[in-house]
Design a protein around this motif. Structure first.
Motif, PDB file in Angstrom:
ATOM      1  N   ASN A 109       5.895 -25.192 -12.426  1.00  0.00           N
ATOM      2  CA  ASN A 109       4.512 -25.616 -12.589  1.00  0.00           C
ATOM      3  C   ASN A 109       4.124 -26.687 -11.574  1.00  0.00           C
ATOM      4  OD1 ASN A 109       3.333 -24.121 -14.649  1.00  0.00           O
ATOM      5  ND2 ASN A 109       4.197 -25.382 -16.255  1.00  0.00           N
ATOM      6  N   PRO A 110       2.827 -26.851 -11.291  1.00  0.00           N
ATOM      7  CA  PRO A 110       2.381 -28.025 -10.533  1.00  0.00           C
ATOM      8  C   PRO A 110       2.714 -29.287 -11.314  1.00  0.00           C
ATOM      9  CG  PRO A 110       0.641 -26.381 -10.704  1.00  0.00           C
ATOM     10  CD  PRO A 110       1.721 -25.940 -11.621  1.00  0.00           C
ATOM     11  N   VAL A 111       3.000 -30.365 -10.611  1.00  0.00           N
ATOM     12  CA  VAL A 111       3.494 -31.564 -11.274  1.00  0.00           C
ATOM     13  C   VAL A 111       2.447 -32.196 -12.190  1.00  0.00           C
ATOM     14  CG1 VAL A 111       2.801 -33.259  -9.531  1.00  0.00           C
ATOM     15  CG2 VAL A 111       4.911 -33.616 -10.844  1.00  0.00           C
ATOM     16  N   HIS A 112       1.169 -31.937 -11.965  1.00  0.00           N
ATOM     17  CA  HIS A 112       0.121 -32.538 -12.801  1.00  0.00           C
ATOM     18  C   HIS A 112      -0.413 -31.571 -13.852  1.00  0.00           C
ATOM     19  CE1 HIS A 112       0.119 -36.166 -10.457  1.00  0.00           C
ATOM     20  NE2 HIS A 112      -0.159 -35.519  -9.338  1.00  0.00           N
ATOM     21  N   ASN A 113       0.290 -30.489 -14.094  1.00  0.00           N
ATOM     22  CA  ASN A 113      -0.118 -29.553 -15.144  1.00  0.00           C
ATOM     23  C   ASN A 113      -0.074 -30.233 -16.511  1.00  0.00           C
ATOM     24  OD1 ASN A 113      -0.479 -26.795 -16.418  1.00  0.00           O
ATOM     25  ND2 ASN A 113       1.558 -27.292 -17.193  1.00  0.00           N
ATOM     26  N   ASN A 114      -1.028 -29.912 -17.380  1.00  0.00           N
ATOM     27  CA  ASN A 114      -1.094 -30.530 -18.707  1.00  0.00           C
ATOM     28  C   ASN A 114      -0.084 -29.863 -19.638  1.00  0.00           C
ATOM     29  OD1 ASN A 114      -1.765 -31.669 -21.172  1.00  0.00           O
ATOM     30  ND2 ASN A 114      -3.971 -31.541 -20.826  1.00  0.00           N
ATOM     31  N   CYS A 115       1.165 -30.335 -19.584  1.00  0.00           N
ATOM     32  CA  CYS A 115       2.226 -29.722 -20.384  1.00  0.00           C
ATOM     33  C   CYS A 115       2.092 -30.053 -21.866  1.00  0.00           C
ATOM     34  CB  CYS A 115       3.599 -30.148 -19.865  1.00  0.00           C
ATOM     35  SG  CYS A 115       3.843 -31.925 -19.754  1.00  0.00           S
ATOM     36  N   HIS A 116       1.383 -31.121 -22.214  1.00  0.00           N
ATOM     37  CA  HIS A 116       1.164 -31.442 -23.633  1.00  0.00           C
ATOM     38  C   HIS A 116       0.291 -30.384 -24.284  1.00  0.00           C
ATOM     39  CE1 HIS A 116      -0.829 -33.620 -27.030  1.00  0.00           C
ATOM     40  NE2 HIS A 116       0.424 -33.993 -27.231  1.00  0.00           N
ATOM     41  N   ARG A 117      -0.761 -29.990 -23.596  1.00  0.00           N
ATOM     42  CA  ARG A 117      -1.612 -28.923 -24.116  1.00  0.00           C
ATOM     43  C   ARG A 117      -0.843 -27.606 -24.188  1.00  0.00           C
ATOM     44  NH1 ARG A 117      -6.680 -28.262 -20.591  1.00  0.00           N
ATOM     45  NH2 ARG A 117      -5.108 -27.426 -19.160  1.00  0.00           N
ATOM     46  N   ASP A 118       0.020 -27.370 -23.202  1.00  0.00           N
ATOM     47  CA  ASP A 118       0.834 -26.152 -23.223  1.00  0.00           C
ATOM     48  C   ASP A 118       1.752 -26.125 -24.437  1.00  0.00           C
ATOM     49  OD1 ASP A 118      -0.346 -25.491 -20.842  1.00  0.00           O
ATOM     50  OD2 ASP A 118       1.344 -26.146 -19.598  1.00  0.00           O
ATOM     51  N   ALA A 119       2.341 -27.287 -24.768  1.00  0.00           N
ATOM     52  CA  ALA A 119       3.252 -27.343 -25.914  1.00  0.00           C
ATOM     53  C   ALA A 119       2.528 -27.000 -27.205  1.00  0.00           C
ATOM     54  CB  ALA A 119       3.882 -28.737 -26.009  1.00  0.00           C
ATOM     55  N   LEU A 120       1.339 -27.574 -27.392  1.00  0.00           N
ATOM     56  CA  LEU A 120       0.560 -27.286 -28.600  1.00  0.00           C
ATOM     57  C   LEU A 120       0.105 -25.832 -28.627  1.00  0.00           C
ATOM     58  CD1 LEU A 120      -1.649 -30.522 -28.758  1.00  0.00           C
ATOM     59  CD2 LEU A 120       0.368 -29.985 -30.144  1.00  0.00           C
ATOM     60  N   MET A 121      -0.310 -25.312 -27.478  1.00  0.00           N
ATOM     61  CA  MET A 121      -0.847 -23.952 -27.415  1.00  0.00           C
ATOM     62  C   MET A 121       0.251 -22.917 -27.673  1.00  0.00           C
ATOM     63  SD  MET A 121      -3.072 -22.176 -24.373  1.00  0.00           S
ATOM     64  CE  MET A 121      -1.922 -22.730 -23.114  1.00  0.00           C
ATOM     65  N   VAL A 122       1.387 -23.052 -26.981  1.00  0.00           N
ATOM     66  CA  VAL A 122       2.463 -22.068 -27.134  1.00  0.00           C
ATOM     67  C   VAL A 122       3.038 -22.122 -28.544  1.00  0.00           C
ATOM     68  CG1 VAL A 122       4.757 -21.392 -26.342  1.00  0.00           C
ATOM     69  CG2 VAL A 122       3.020 -22.074 -24.684  1.00  0.00           C
ATOM     70  N   SER A 123       3.183 -23.332 -29.110  1.00  0.00           N
ATOM     71  CA  SER A 123       3.690 -23.456 -30.481  1.00  0.00           C
ATOM     72  C   SER A 123       2.742 -22.804 -31.481  1.00  0.00           C
ATOM     73  CB  SER A 123       3.893 -24.930 -30.837  1.00  0.00           C
ATOM     74  OG  SER A 123       4.789 -25.554 -29.954  1.00  0.00           O
ATOM     75  N   SER A 124       1.444 -23.001 -31.284  1.00  0.00           N
ATOM     76  CA  SER A 124       0.458 -22.401 -32.188  1.00  0.00           C
ATOM     77  C   SER A 124       0.470 -20.880 -32.071  1.00  0.00           C
ATOM     78  CB  SER A 124      -0.939 -22.942 -31.871  1.00  0.00           C
ATOM     79  OG  SER A 124      -0.984 -24.341 -32.021  1.00  0.00           O
ATOM     80  N   ILE A 125       0.524 -20.370 -30.828  1.00  0.00           N
ATOM     81  CA  ILE A 125       0.559 -18.916 -30.629  1.00  0.00           C
ATOM     82  C   ILE A 125       1.811 -18.335 -31.267  1.00  0.00           C
ATOM     83  CG2 ILE A 125       0.770 -17.092 -28.893  1.00  0.00           C
ATOM     84  CD1 ILE A 125      -0.963 -18.798 -27.040  1.00  0.00           C
ATOM     85  N   ASN A 126       2.923 -19.044 -31.123  1.00  0.00           N
ATOM     86  CA  ASN A 126       4.177 -18.574 -31.708  1.00  0.00           C
ATOM     87  C   ASN A 126       4.063 -18.461 -33.225  1.00  0.00           C
ATOM     88  OD1 ASN A 126       6.995 -19.003 -32.925  1.00  0.00           O
ATOM     89  ND2 ASN A 126       7.481 -18.660 -30.790  1.00  0.00           N
ATOM     90  N   PHE A 127       3.493 -19.493 -33.856  1.00  0.00           N
ATOM     91  CA  PHE A 127       3.362 -19.466 -35.322  1.00  0.00           C
ATOM     92  C   PHE A 127       2.400 -18.374 -35.767  1.00  0.00           C
ATOM     93  CE2 PHE A 127       0.873 -20.955 -39.037  1.00  0.00           C
ATOM     94  CZ  PHE A 127       1.866 -20.788 -39.994  1.00  0.00           C
ATOM     95  N   MET A 128       1.265 -18.256 -35.086  1.00  0.00           N
ATOM     96  CA  MET A 128       0.299 -17.225 -35.464  1.00  0.00           C
ATOM     97  C   MET A 128       0.871 -15.829 -35.262  1.00  0.00           C
ATOM     98  SD  MET A 128      -2.049 -18.975 -36.696  1.00  0.00           S
ATOM     99  CE  MET A 128      -3.115 -17.582 -37.087  1.00  0.00           C
ATOM    100  N   THR A 129       1.719 -15.660 -34.255  1.00  0.00           N
ATOM    101  CA  THR A 129       2.377 -14.369 -34.059  1.00  0.00           C
ATOM    102  C   THR A 129       3.317 -14.071 -35.218  1.00  0.00           C
ATOM    103  OG1 THR A 129       2.294 -14.702 -31.663  1.00  0.00           O
ATOM    104  CG2 THR A 129       3.777 -12.991 -32.482  1.00  0.00           C
TER     105      THR A 129
END
Length: 721
Positions: A322-342
């Motif tokens: 990833n680019p070094v300034h990518n918002n990884c905090h938002r990614d963590a919340l998003m991927v975790s939520s998608i995982n649970f909803m799946t």
């Protein structure tokens, strides 16, 4: 470590030439160097080094073509077969909606913080798991090697499941489906006894697909069809991974999205089935009393742990591109939520199908019992049934009797009808959970056979399983290849050869699982080879970040990346909650293994039924070896780092002693010469400046500066280490 120390280091945007121009006063004291190596990493996270210790430009590293590509890769890795058959089973066995609430609670306080920690570490250091943990704490460099070993374990048996999916998908292109009816024995011209005693789907799975032995002790010969399917599975993985993320990411567009399309199609189709509402009701009805059971908490924590793919190193590998300034905090919340909803979506599909299956079995049970009772009532010696008010004595269609009517009559007269007449309870059928491969290859195949156009639905289902498995397999392989290429420049220069060689080795070792007893080894690897080692890995990851590198310092580095500081609650979650939860899970898993002797489910051909057997002693030894071998790199790395530090201290002490001897000899040789009255104010010569005397740095914090890893390695080279 306070923020002031981190801010004195070069920023991640500096090139090598800019960094080397920065003033770099050396740490002249071996004690100073030893103090640093004991507790802290000597470089800020966002400084990047190649395998040889040289700072590299971020532009030299491969990168994702788009944010969508990256998110699909992370989701594809975390969402796997466990979401389809493990989560629904745990939900089924542990209180339905109550288990979901417990899962969400643990996901928020343990899963998301640890997932965010791995994303941030990989993105900031921009290396695989080996380089990340070596960079943060050299003494815990073994963490990355343990992650690679566990990934390899998982890849070995996971690709076997993909091979099974290929076999079933290939057999779905025929009508009727081969597991829809029992075959005929050509010698007796009758139904095969083993199939008649079990079911067509169980017989096809155990006899046709696996040709399984009665226990793990009976190895049997290789299954040639499954060996060919395994070769095909490894070939697919090799071709998809051969160009790194550039090739695997393109495959992700299909392998990550297609399962969701199929799940929604199955959900819509399933909601039209008789019994679907009963299944959904059973799924969501909360049984809150299960919260008092320690075993349920252990299973929920384990599912959170494995659902997000923590400890494998794949999350770190993907985020490192990833680019070094990518918002990884938002990614963590998003991927975790998608995982649970799946997981919820997959559970809905599973419970709809199980509700339909349970109602069909219950109706069939009612029809069989009504027919038997009618036969008994018509017999002269069983006229007492008529006296008991048997309401369907003259019915010609036993299937017209409803479940509720039969259940009500049976509850009143069960004591008088004899043992041959059984209760037909829909709820009891729903309680009969099917776990893991049994859910996919027995329960679901049974339901597929009942659908109109069954080959279409069967092909769709196993194509979905194939894509779920492949997307997870890509992430698992990335967790192996990326750290190796980052840390060993020779391997990095031969990416294609490394990928193909890894897949060939995986296929050869995977032949263990294509024996007739191979399914028992798959169960062994799935239950034990990854569980304890992965928990150990995550425990040391958390210790490395929270207590060795320091949570404040880690948050400082994240603030540099994100341009904003994450909530301070992460500091306490990492230091206390996550660490205690992982240690508790490790202790619970270890105690369960010690107290309760490990068992596996075997298929007995003579009785045509499943039975639970204990592993033999040699299999227990194999389990212990797998766990120990995967965990060994952590202590070995620590011991190696200690010995290395000791050699460095010893070498530096010898150098200091030699410098002192050289100075004394020089003074003695000069003492016979006439001394100038101002000799004690002599200006140092060029030779003196070339060999300055070792001195301690002032202890004031304004003069203290952390060394980068490059400086450390340069000094080690100078001392001959």
């Amino acid at each position: 470590m306070n923020r002031r120390f981190s801010q004195q280091l070069p920023s991640p945007g500096l090139s090598r030439s800019q960094t080397t121009q920065t003033e770099k006063p050396p740490l002249d004291s071996s004690e100073d160097r030893a103090w640093l190596s004991e507790g802290q990493s000597e470089a800020q996270l966002t400084t990047v080094h190649d395998p040889d210790g040289v700072e590299t430009s971020n532009e030299q590293r491969p990168a994702w073509d788009s944010k969508v590509q990256y998110v699909l890769a992370q989701v594809g890795f975390s969402v796997g077969l466990g979401n389809v058959w493990r989560f629904p089973y745990l939900c089924h066995q542990n209180g339905g909606g109550a288990f979901m609430l417990l899962y969400v609670f643990l996901l928020m306080i343990v899963g998301v913080p640890l997932f965010f920690m791995e994303l941030a570490a990989g993105q900031s250091i921009r290396q695989g798991s080996i380089g990340v943990w070596k960079h943060i704490s050299p003494k815990l460099a073994g963490i990355g090697y343990s992650s690679c070993l566990v990934c390899f374990y998982v890849a070995l048996y996971y690709n076997v499941i993909i091979a099974w999916s290929l076999f079933y998908m290939g057999n779905s292109f025929q009508y009727p489906l081969p597991w829809e009816h029992c075959p005929i024995d050509v010698t007796t011209n009758d139904t095969v006894k083993e199939c008649a005693s079990s079911s067509p789907t169980s017989y096809f799975w155990y006899r046709k697909a696996l040709n399984i032995t009665n226990s793990i002790k009976e190895s049997g010969e290789f299954n040639p069809i499954m060996t060919g399917c395994l070769l095909a599975a490894w070939t697919i993985v090799s071709l998809a991974m051969i160009k790194g993320i550039k090739s695997s990411a393109k495959v992700m567009y299909f392998s990550s999205v297609f399962p969701y399309v199929v799940l929604f199609i199955f959900l819509i189709r399933g909601l039209t089935l008789d019994g679907a509402i009963d299944g959904i009701t059973y799924m969501f009805y909360p049984k809150l009393k299960i919260w008092g059971e320690l075993q349920v908490w252990r299973q929920a924590a384990t599912q959170v742990f494995f659902a997000l793919g923590l400890g494998y190193g794949s999350v770190i590998a993907y985020s490192s591109y990833n680019p070094v300034h990518n918002n990884c905090h938002r990614d963590a919340l998003m991927v975790s939520s998608i995982n649970f909803m799946t997981s919820v979506l997959a559970s809905l599909v599973v419970f709809v199908v199980l509700g339909f299956r349970a109602k069909n079995i219950t109706l069939r049970c009612v029809a069989e019992n009504v027919g038997l009772l009618n036969l008994m009532a018509s017999h002269e010696s069983n006229q007492h049934l008529v006296a008991l008010g048997w309401p369907w004595i003259n019915t010609t269609d036993p299937s017209s009797v409803s479940i509720a009517e039969y259940t009500q009559w049976y509850s009143q007269h069960s004591s008088t009808v004899g043992p041959n007449i059984t209760d037909c309870s829909l709820e009891e059928e729903m309680k009969k959970g099917v776990e893991g491969t049994g859910l996919a290859f027995i329960a679901f195949t049974e339901v597929m056979a009942l659908f109109p156009a069954s080959p279409f639905w069967s092909t769709l289902f196993f194509l979905m399983l194939l894509n779920l498995g492949l997307s997870t397999m890509f992430g698992t392989m990335q967790g192996i290849l990326t750290p190796l290429m980052d840390n060993f420049s020779v391997l990095g220069r031969h990416r294609t050869l490394l990928t193909v060689s890894s897949c060939v080795l995986g296929f050869l070792l995977g032949l263990l699982f294509t024996q007739r007893s191979g399914n028992y080894f798959v169960t062994m690897f799935d239950d034990y080879s990854a569980t304890l080692p992965l928990v150990i890995v995550v425990v040391f990851e958390t210790i490395s970040v929270a207590w060795i590198y320091g949570t404040d310092r880690f948050l400082d580095d994240i603030e540099v990346m994100l341009k904003w500081r994450p909530p301070v609650v992460y500091k306490y979650l990492w230091k206390y909650v996550c660490l205690l939860a992982m240690v508790g899970l490790l202790a619970a898993s270890f105690l369960r293994m010690v107290i309760k002797r490990p068992t596996y489910t075997a298929w007995n051909q003579s009785t045509a039924s499943e039975m639970t057997l204990e592993y033999p002693n040699w299999a227990l030894a194999m389990i212990v070896m797998l766990i120990v071998f995967a965990s060994l790199p952590v202590p070995i790395g620590y011991i190696h780092s200690m010995l290395k530090d000791r050699r460095v201290r010893s070498t530096r002490s010898e150098e200091v002693g030699c410098q002192e001897i050289h100075r004394e000899l020089y003074t003695k040789c000069s003492s016979t010469e006439p001394l100038d009255s101002n000799s004690h104010h002599r200006v140092p010569s060029e030779e003196d400046e070339a060999h300055p005397r070792t001195a301690f740095l002032p202890m004031g914090s304004e003069h203290y500066r952390l060394l980068s890893q490059q400086e450390e390695e340069d000094e080690e080279q100078d001392t001959g280490v």
